[in-house]
Write a protein that holds these residues in place. Structure first.
Motif, short mmCIF file in Angstrom:
data_model
loop_
_atom_site.label_atom_id
_atom_site.label_comp_id
_atom_site.label_asym_id
_atom_site.label_seq_id
_atom_site.Cartn_x
_atom_site.Cartn_y
_atom_site.Cartn_z
N ARG A 46 0.85 -1.19 0.00
CA ARG A 46 0.00 0.00 0.00
C ARG A 46 0.88 1.24 0.00
N ALA A 47 0.86 1.94 -1.12
CA ALA A 47 1.78 3.05 -1.32
C ALA A 47 1.68 4.10 -0.24
N ALA A 48 0.47 4.34 0.25
CA ALA A 48 0.28 5.43 1.22
C ALA A 48 1.05 5.20 2.51
N ARG A 49 1.45 3.97 2.79
CA ARG A 49 2.17 3.69 4.03
C ARG A 49 3.63 4.16 3.95
N GLY A 50 4.17 4.32 2.73
CA GLY A 50 5.49 4.90 2.56
C GLY A 50 6.66 3.98 2.83
N PHE A 51 6.44 2.66 2.89
CA PHE A 51 7.54 1.74 3.18
C PHE A 51 8.34 1.35 1.93
N ALA A 52 7.71 1.42 0.77
CA ALA A 52 8.34 0.91 -0.45
C ALA A 52 9.10 2.00 -1.18
N TYR A 53 10.27 1.64 -1.70
CA TYR A 53 11.09 2.61 -2.43
C TYR A 53 10.88 2.54 -3.93
N ARG A 54 10.09 1.60 -4.40
CA ARG A 54 9.89 1.44 -5.84
C ARG A 54 8.68 2.22 -6.35
N VAL A 55 7.90 2.82 -5.45
CA VAL A 55 6.77 3.65 -5.86
C VAL A 55 6.86 4.98 -5.11
N ASP A 56 6.32 6.03 -5.72
CA ASP A 56 6.34 7.34 -5.08
C ASP A 56 5.20 7.40 -4.07
N ALA A 57 5.52 7.75 -2.84
CA ALA A 57 4.54 7.76 -1.76
C ALA A 57 4.99 8.72 -0.67
N PRO A 58 4.07 9.13 0.19
CA PRO A 58 4.46 9.97 1.32
C PRO A 58 5.48 9.25 2.20
#
Length: 330
Positions: free
Chosen positions: A122-134
């Motif tokens: 879930r991008a909104a959680r901001g844990f992943a570096y492969r997608v742009d997210a807060p």
């Protein structure tokens, strides 16, 4: 706790890491009426469902600091009725949680120290570096410190320390210099800008030698800092060991060397005699109270890694209590 399947559908069978190995190791300790199984990192309840099915006499105390995960877990565990008690908390609050539940000792416990698919995907959680997210990275959204706060407010020397200690990042100085320069223009708010800053800070020769994504270690370090992960792990282990019944078992799944070293040392110390080295006969009251059920760390099979690549770095350590504390009834 890396689990497969669409994270927004609790009816899908999520496959937890090393599920068979964990159940095989813990099940013998749960073969009695009202045996207490504590899952300190419940996630979407993949391990918990398997163990409650396999051990029909066991009851579960399920702990997770992520409210979203607890909601999914609650729906998946509803079929077990009164055998389940769920608590939103950090696992290093174990003593209070057990006291509130009226539980003096536990019979089996699992700590799965990885991220769940809910957090990763879930991008909104901001844990992943492969997608742009807060730049959030909070496991418990009730907390106030975010990854953006760390990046934008910590002194450069503290950022270097965090990247070196928690990310084992050899290029910490270079990366922090770039971060400080960039935040001077505008605060960091999303992951894409941070990833680009990290990549730009690394010489081409360094990038060419790296295995994995260039931002992986920095994101790991930020996540550990935001959530106090290593402090929580160091805090829960002595409480867990002390609360274990005789013949109780505890399993920990670690995913990087920092947390695995903490577990390895704690388990090795617990499984060592209390007598001075070289004593020809060790008095019974100084014999080790625990024994290691895994020599070294057990790793996932090639078949499991092929099905779930996120499991590749998993390391399972299991310990059993074989003697009570001094003065404790046998």
């Amino acid at each position: 706790m890396v689990e497969q399947g669409p994270e927004d559908d609790p009816t899908v069978l999520h496959v937890p890491v090393m599920a068979g190995a964990v159940a095989e190791r813990l099940a013998p300790a749960l073969d009695r009426p009202d045996a207490v199984y504590v899952d300190g990192t419940l996630g979407m309840a993949g391990h918990a469902c398997l163990i409650l099915d396999r051990c029909p006499q066991a009851v579960l105390v399920g702990i997770d600091q992520d409210a979203e995960a607890l909601d999914v877990a609650g729906r998946r565990l509803a079929r077990f009725g009164s055998r389940v008690r769920l608590v939103q908390a950090r696992f290093d609050d174990l003593g209070r949680i057990l006291d509130d539940a009226g539980v003096t000792h536990l019979d089996a416990m699992l700590l799965d120290l990885g991220l769940s698919s809910l957090q990763i995907d879930r991008a909104a959680r901001g844990f992943a570096y492969r997608v742009d997210a807060p730049l959030d990275m909070r496991m418990d959204t009730r907390g106030t410190l975010t990854a953006a706060d760390v990046l934008n407010t910590y002194p450069p020397a503290e950022l270097v320390r965090i990247l070196r200690e928690y990310g084992e990042e050899r290029q910490a100085q270079r990366i922090v210099r770039a971060i400080v320069a960039e935040r001077g223009h505008a605060p960091f708010t999303t992951s894409a800008r941070l990833v680009q800053t990290i990549i730009s800070a690394l010489p081409a020769a360094v990038r060419g030698r790296q295995s994995g994504h260039p931002a992986r270690r920095v994101f790991q370090a930020l996540r550990i800092e935001v959530n106090g992960e290593l402090d929580a792990l160091a805090g829960v282990l002595p409480v867990m060991l002390e609360r274990m019944n005789q013949h109780a078992r505890a399993a920990v799944l670690a995913y990087h060397s920092l947390e695995d070293r903490i577990v390895k040392r704690a388990f090795a110390e617990a499984a060592s005699d209390l007598a001075p080295a070289g004593l020809p006969v060790v008095p019974e009251h100084l014999l080790a109270r625990f024994t290691l059920l895994t020599r070294g760390a057990q790793r996932p099979t090639a078949e499991e890694i092929a099905k779930n690549p996120r499991a590749a770095s998993a390391r399972l350590r299991v310990i059993e209590r074989v003697r009570p504390s001094t003065g404790e009834a046998r």
